[in-house]
Motif scaffolding. Structure first.
Motif, PDB file in Angstrom:
ATOM      1  N   LYS A 113      -3.382 -10.558   0.204  1.00 22.11           N
ATOM      2  CA  LYS A 113      -3.123 -11.041  -1.152  1.00 22.11           C
ATOM      3  C   LYS A 113      -1.623 -11.134  -1.411  1.00 22.11           C
ATOM      4  O   LYS A 113      -0.811 -10.644  -0.622  1.00 22.11           O
ATOM      5  N   TYR A 114      -1.277 -11.758  -2.535  1.00 22.09           N
ATOM      6  CA  TYR A 114       0.111 -11.861  -2.970  1.00 22.09           C
ATOM      7  C   TYR A 114       0.314 -10.944  -4.161  1.00 22.09           C
ATOM      8  O   TYR A 114      -0.454 -10.978  -5.133  1.00 22.09           O
ATOM      9  N   VAL A 115       1.337 -10.103  -4.095  1.00 18.58           N
ATOM     10  CA  VAL A 115       1.670  -9.186  -5.187  1.00 18.58           C
ATOM     11  C   VAL A 115       2.845  -9.784  -5.952  1.00 18.58           C
ATOM     12  O   VAL A 115       3.991  -9.744  -5.487  1.00 18.58           O
ATOM     13  N   ARG A 116       2.562 -10.344  -7.090  1.00 17.29           N
ATOM     14  CA  ARG A 116       3.574 -11.116  -7.806  1.00 17.29           C
ATOM     15  C   ARG A 116       4.740 -10.254  -8.288  1.00 17.29           C
ATOM     16  O   ARG A 116       5.901 -10.686  -8.258  1.00 17.29           O
ATOM     17  N   ARG A 117       4.458  -9.045  -8.728  1.00 16.75           N
ATOM     18  CA  ARG A 117       5.542  -8.218  -9.289  1.00 16.75           C
ATOM     19  C   ARG A 117       6.614  -7.881  -8.254  1.00 16.75           C
ATOM     20  O   ARG A 117       7.783  -7.698  -8.605  1.00 16.75           O
ATOM     21  N   SER A 118       6.222  -7.807  -6.988  1.00 18.81           N
ATOM     22  CA  SER A 118       7.198  -7.509  -5.938  1.00 18.81           C
ATOM     23  C   SER A 118       7.493  -8.713  -5.057  1.00 18.81           C
ATOM     24  O   SER A 118       8.369  -8.655  -4.184  1.00 18.81           O
ATOM     25  N   GLY A 119       6.774  -9.830  -5.266  1.00 21.01           N
ATOM     26  CA  GLY A 119       7.043 -11.059  -4.539  1.00 21.01           C
ATOM     27  C   GLY A 119       6.725 -10.988  -3.057  1.00 21.01           C
ATOM     28  O   GLY A 119       7.418 -11.606  -2.246  1.00 21.01           O
ATOM     29  N   VAL A 120       5.660 -10.234  -2.689  1.00 24.58           N
ATOM     30  CA  VAL A 120       5.336 -10.087  -1.271  1.00 24.58           C
ATOM     31  C   VAL A 120       3.869 -10.415  -1.010  1.00 24.58           C
ATOM     32  O   VAL A 120       3.009 -10.237  -1.876  1.00 24.58           O
ATOM     33  N   LEU A 121       3.603 -10.905   0.199  1.00 19.63           N
ATOM     34  CA  LEU A 121       2.243 -10.975   0.725  1.00 19.63           C
ATOM     35  C   LEU A 121       1.965  -9.651   1.409  1.00 19.63           C
ATOM     36  O   LEU A 121       2.851  -9.083   2.068  1.00 19.63           O
ATOM     37  N   GLN A 122       0.746  -9.162   1.282  1.00 16.28           N
ATOM     38  CA  GLN A 122       0.429  -7.895   1.929  1.00 16.28           C
ATOM     39  C   GLN A 122      -0.997  -7.903   2.463  1.00 16.28           C
ATOM     40  O   GLN A 122      -1.838  -8.694   2.046  1.00 16.28           O
ATOM     41  N   TRP A 123      -1.242  -7.001   3.419  1.00 14.64           N
ATOM     42  CA  TRP A 123      -2.554  -6.844   4.037  1.00 14.64           C
ATOM     43  C   TRP A 123      -2.652  -5.434   4.582  1.00 14.64           C
ATOM     44  O   TRP A 123      -1.643  -4.738   4.775  1.00 14.64           O
ATOM     45  N   ASP A 124      -3.873  -5.000   4.823  1.00 14.02           N
ATOM     46  CA  ASP A 124      -4.129  -3.660   5.347  1.00 14.02           C
ATOM     47  C   ASP A 124      -4.328  -3.752   6.863  1.00 14.02           C
ATOM     48  O   ASP A 124      -5.237  -4.446   7.335  1.00 14.02           O
ATOM     49  N   ILE A 125      -3.469  -3.092   7.617  1.00 18.16           N
ATOM     50  CA  ILE A 125      -3.529  -3.157   9.080  1.00 18.16           C
ATOM     51  C   ILE A 125      -4.877  -2.708   9.624  1.00 18.16           C
ATOM     52  O   ILE A 125      -5.381  -3.245  10.616  1.00 18.16           O
ATOM     53  N   SER A 126      -5.493  -1.755   8.948  1.00 13.73           N
ATOM     54  CA  SER A 126      -6.769  -1.220   9.440  1.00 13.73           C
ATOM     55  C   SER A 126      -7.916  -2.215   9.332  1.00 13.73           C
ATOM     56  O   SER A 126      -8.992  -1.996   9.896  1.00 13.73           O
ATOM     57  N   ASP A 127      -7.723  -3.338   8.626  1.00 16.98           N
ATOM     58  CA  ASP A 127      -8.784  -4.350   8.471  1.00 16.98           C
ATOM     59  C   ASP A 127      -8.972  -5.221   9.709  1.00 16.98           C
ATOM     60  O   ASP A 127      -9.948  -5.968   9.796  1.00 16.98           O
ATOM     61  N   PHE A 128      -8.052  -5.146  10.686  1.00 18.83           N
ATOM     62  CA  PHE A 128      -8.095  -6.040  11.841  1.00 18.83           C
ATOM     63  C   PHE A 128      -8.702  -5.357  13.060  1.00 18.83           C
ATOM     64  O   PHE A 128      -8.453  -4.172  13.310  1.00 18.83           O
ATOM     65  N   ASP A 129      -9.474  -6.127  13.825  1.00 19.54           N
ATOM     66  CA  ASP A 129     -10.007  -5.632  15.093  1.00 19.54           C
ATOM     67  C   ASP A 129      -8.895  -5.579  16.135  1.00 19.54           C
ATOM     68  O   ASP A 129      -7.921  -6.334  16.070  1.00 19.54           O
ATOM     69  N   LYS A 130      -9.042  -4.708  17.100  1.00 16.10           N
ATOM     70  CA  LYS A 130      -8.045  -4.567  18.154  1.00 16.10           C
ATOM     71  C   LYS A 130      -8.141  -5.725  19.153  1.00 16.10           C
ATOM     72  O   LYS A 130      -9.166  -6.381  19.273  1.00 16.10           O
TER      73      LYS A 130
END
Length: 260
Positions: A113-130
């Motif tokens: 998602k995009y966090v507008r207040r800080s102007g960054v795209l972010q994601w959770d590393i644990s959501d990805f398969d190895k």
């Protein structure tokens, strides 16, 4: 020379008015056309503009049945598609066959998602398969461009990214490649709007430097359509270019400049 440039310049128009809304369709081309139902009478079309991969569909939409002729654009089977349909806020066209451009494979990452207040795209590393390779892509000038190479998911250390935004509508997605079965998957796009911001080119006749009014993505092409330079900057050194006319994509604009 100018006629040559005009034949090369890509139409990039994202209209944004208070009385209009947009439908965004993402997927792939499967040798099919898109069909819309226009609920308004034929002389008062709901649809204002249709844009396919940043190229405006040159047509009048004064019929209850509208065909978006995707074959006309010369797509290859499986090519990525982004279709924007701008319509009147008081009525919305109906897409009769959305499966015509359904995505090949979709990557479901809810934390992206995009966090507008800080102007960054972010994601959770644990959501990805190895064992997968990841890239962050940004949609610019009718095509998806790599914005960040994240590397392998096994050693993924980055979970945020501060993008340089274009004016109006911005699209970002994560691309995942599985080296075992050569499979590519993509997340749904994260959409970021920047209101009425518009980057301008300060001068179109320069000797050594192009200057934008704000930091911007850019691409510089020769008259025969060869990509010469690209990147992100506020000032671009063009002193090594030979004298002549060039065309440039920057922000949501396409322009011609002369190297003196």
């Amino acid at each position: 020379m100018r006629s040559v440039f005009l034949s090369l310049i890509m139409c990039f128009l994202i209209y944004n008015t208070a009385s209009s809304q947009e439908i965004l369709i993402e997927g792939n081309y499967w040798n099919k056309n898109l069909y819309l139902y226009n609920p308004m009478p034929s002389n008062n079309s709901c649809v204002k503009y249709i844009i396919v991969n940043n190229k405006v569909v040159d047509s009048l939409f004064n019929s209850n049945s509208i065909i978006i002729d995707l074959k006309h654009f010369g797509f290859q089977y499986g090519d990525n598609l982004v279709v924007i349909i701008q319509h009147d806020e008081n009525c919305e066209p109906v897409i009769s066959n959305p499966d015509a451009v359904k995505p090949t494979n979709e990557l479901f990452i809810e934390s992206f998602k995009y966090v507008r207040r800080s102007g960054v795209l972010q994601w959770d590393i644990s959501d990805f398969d190895k064992g997968k390779k990841l890239e962050l892509e940004q949609y610019l000038w009718g095509k998806w461009i790599k914005a960040l190479d994240l590397g392998m998911t096994d050693t993924l250390g980055v979970s945020i990214f501060s993008p340089v935004l274009n004016s109006k509508l911005n699209l970002f997605r994560l691309k995942q490649f599985d080296p075992n079965n050569q499979l590519l998957t993509y997340t749904k796009s994260v959409k970021v709007r920047t209101g009425n911001r518009n980057v301008l080119l300060e001068k179109t006749k320069v000797s050594d430097k192009l200057v934008f009014t704000e930091m911007s993505h850019y691409e510089i092409y020769s008259s025969d359509g060869t990509l010469l330079m690209s990147g992100i900057a506020k000032d671009v050194d063009v002193s090594k270019l030979v004298k002549g006319d060039y065309w440039i994509n920057f922000d949501i604009n396409t322009s011609i400049f002369k190297k003196k």
